[in-house]
Design an enzyme around this catalytic site. Structure first.
Site, mmCIF file in Angstrom:
data_model
loop_
_atom_site.group_PDB
_atom_site.id
_atom_site.type_symbol
_atom_site.label_atom_id
_atom_site.label_comp_id
_atom_site.label_asym_id
_atom_site.label_seq_id
_atom_site.Cartn_x
_atom_site.Cartn_y
_atom_site.Cartn_z
ATOM 1 N N LYS A 28 8.500 7.350 6.534
ATOM 2 C CA LYS A 28 8.231 5.455 6.993
ATOM 3 C C LYS A 28 8.019 4.908 6.018
ATOM 4 O O LYS A 28 6.646 4.803 5.384
ATOM 5 C CB LYS A 28 7.642 5.676 8.128
ATOM 6 N N GLU A 54 -3.538 8.514 -0.945
ATOM 7 C CA GLU A 54 -3.802 7.582 -2.023
ATOM 8 C C GLU A 54 -3.885 6.460 -1.846
ATOM 9 O O GLU A 54 -3.193 5.736 -1.214
ATOM 10 C CB GLU A 54 -2.345 7.452 -3.256
ATOM 11 N N CYS A 106 -2.632 -0.183 -6.354
ATOM 12 C CA CYS A 106 -3.585 0.348 -6.077
ATOM 13 C C CYS A 106 -4.996 0.671 -7.231
ATOM 14 O O CYS A 106 -6.026 -0.012 -7.224
ATOM 15 C CB CYS A 106 -3.389 1.832 -5.033
ATOM 16 N N GLU A 131 -11.225 -5.617 -2.973
ATOM 17 C CA GLU A 131 -9.509 -5.105 -3.320
ATOM 18 C C GLU A 131 -9.318 -6.331 -2.782
ATOM 19 O O GLU A 131 -8.160 -6.145 -1.552
ATOM 20 C CB GLU A 131 -9.078 -3.939 -2.451
#
Length: 499
Positions: free
Chosen positions: A193, A267, A301, A402
């Protein structure tokens, strides 16, 4: 009449973008969503439509999982390691042959500059060939045991089963390969996906899997929105979820996995420290630390977005980094001179510019950037300047949360113990950087940091053989290396009494 720039864009438009809606790939066939719904993917450089894409829903997920199960229990499940390896090697050759097309799909769909394509080609092909090699290296053990009598004990490795691979938008092709290749090497089947913001190169990769001889149903590609991802994560026919994305969504996947206690590897997000000591080679550290956060427009990330600079060089270093940021070329990612492309979407642009405002409101000093790019040729896209904030405190939002944009928050420090403590004062632990000429200092900090990867005098170095993954709320499990293969394998113990 088209301008020269517009004409160049048309000439590089991949054949996959033929003007027709893109469909789901299920059981080796292209199919419309059962609901008939579609979503539109946009070019973030212009805000203009690229393609309409079939929008998978829960019923389509049911079909894709069923197809993956049939393939697992069919010819693919009986295929020898040599034959799985051969198909992965053919896929590597096809990706190499069609890489310009695949890279351009990523450039148009999420804004990845074409200047980075050579390095991405090398990584994509290397990943496929590395896992192809591991396909024939899977083995168990013969284990001496202390049972009375003559009892033989051994282990075998078996594929975990049907894998749900759920990816974000910041590296559509590379992340798809990173999920599919080890799963296929282990003998699993996959329902991928991709993110709705950038589904095009994963769909084309699925097509290349079929061309490489991967049987129908082994790789299924089902673009969709959040309901499709949720249905896939919770599906009782899925044996494992491999997810890359935000920590918030990762937590939802953990909860969704409880239904059939499926295996999960994650992750997730990061707020990685990048530490510059006074003895660092500044000619190396300034561009290195800058691109640790500005590469891919900060949409990584493990970006080194918390910059700790030893106090004695703090001001000089920030002056040089700010100058470097101002010199970076932000613009059309189809232009090979461009170093930073757009953010992926209006939503992401709003998020990043919100943090730019928050930094000023909380008292940080803007040393470079800090604004949306509004030149006429860029105004319709989602471009933002690479930004350097100084006078940042550890408790500011820009230092804690973040951002996922080209924004670095710089803070001074005095000694090793202090910077280790402050670096670890975060719920994340994905990556970290250290810039120093002192090997003992580098090792002390490297061992002290709570992060899955520590780069010394470099940043974001990656190799298919070297594991990558997070500590704490940055996830668990590893990608790349032999450890990655273990994520897709079950270990079975077999006991045999011979006398």
């Amino acid at each position: 009449m088209l301008s020269l720039e517009q004409d160049a864009r048309e000439q590089v438009r991949p054949a996959f973008l033929d003007g027709r809606p893109k469909r789901l790939l299920i059981d080796g066939r292209w199919a419309e969503a059962l609901s008939g719904q579609r979503f539109r993917t946009l070019n973030p450089s212009t805000g203009q439509p690229l393609a309409d894409v079939a929008q998978a829903g829960p019923q389509d997920i049911d079909l894709a999982v069923a197809a993956a199960r049939r393939a697992l229990e069919g010819d693919w499940g009986r295929m020898k390691p040599f034959d799985r390896q051969a198909r992965l090697l053919r896929l590597a050759d096809l990706v190499d042959r069609h890489f310009d097309e695949l890279a351009m799909l990523d450039t148009l769909d999420m804004g990845s500059p074409v200047a980075g394509a050579p390095a991405k080609r090398r990584r994509a092909v290397a990943l496929l060939r590395y896992y192809a090699g591991l396909a024939t290296a899977i083995h168990g053990q013969t284990i001496p045991n202390s049972q009375p009598g003559r009892i033989h004990a051994c282990t075998v490795k078996e594929p975990v089963g049907v894998v749900a691979a759920i990816n974000p938008w910041n590296g559509p092709l590379g992340l798809a390969i990173w999920k599919i290749a080890p799963a296929l090497a282990a003998g699993c089947t996959v329902v991928l996906k991709p993110a709705e913001q950038a589904p095009l190169s994963p769909l084309r990769l699925g097509e290349l899997c079929l061309e490489a001889g991967v049987p129908p149903g082994v790789v299924n590609v089902v673009p969709g929105l959040g309901d499709a991802g949720a249905a896939l994560a919770a599906h009782p026919g899925v044996d494992k979820v491999a997810f890359t994305g935000s920590t918030e969504v990762g937590q939802k996947i953990i909860r969704a996995s409880a239904g059939n206690v499926k295996r999960v590897s994650l992750e997730l997000g990061g707020k990685s420290p990048d530490i510059v000591f006074a003895d660092a080679d500044l000619d190396l550290a300034v561009p290195g630390a800058a691109m640790a956060v500005f590469a891919n427009s900060g949409q990584i990330c493990s970006a080194g977005s918390r910059l700790f600079v030893q106090r004695s060089i703090h001001d000089e270093f920030l002056e040089r980094m700010a100058a470097y940021a101002r010199d970076l070329r932000v613009g059309d990612p189809c232009d090979p001179r461009t170093q930073l492309g757009p953010l992926v979407s209006q939503e992401q642009l709003d998020r990043v510019t919100g943090y730019l405002d928050a930094g000023i409101e909380e008292g940080a000093r803007r040393l470079a950037g800090g604004h949306r790019k509004r030149e006429p040729e860029l105004a319709a896209g989602y471009f933002v300047e690479p930004t350097v904030f100084g006078e940042v405190r550890d408790d500011m939002r820009i230092a804690r949360e973040e951002i996922f944009g080209p924004v670095v928050s710089a803070m001074p420090f005095d000694d090793v113990e202090e910077v280790i403590r402050r670096s670890n004062a975060t719920p994340y632990g994905l990556g970290a950087g250290v810039w120093t000429r002192n090997l003992d200092q580098a090792l002390q900090v490297g061992h002290g940091l709570q992060a899955g990867s520590v780069w010394v005098n470099c940043y974001q170095a990656m190799d298919p053989a070297v594991p990558f993954g997070g500590y704490k709320m940055s996830g668990y499990g590893r990608e790349s290396g032999i450890e990655h293969m273990e994520e897709f394998l079950n270990t079975k113990s077999i006991w045999i009494r011979t006398a």
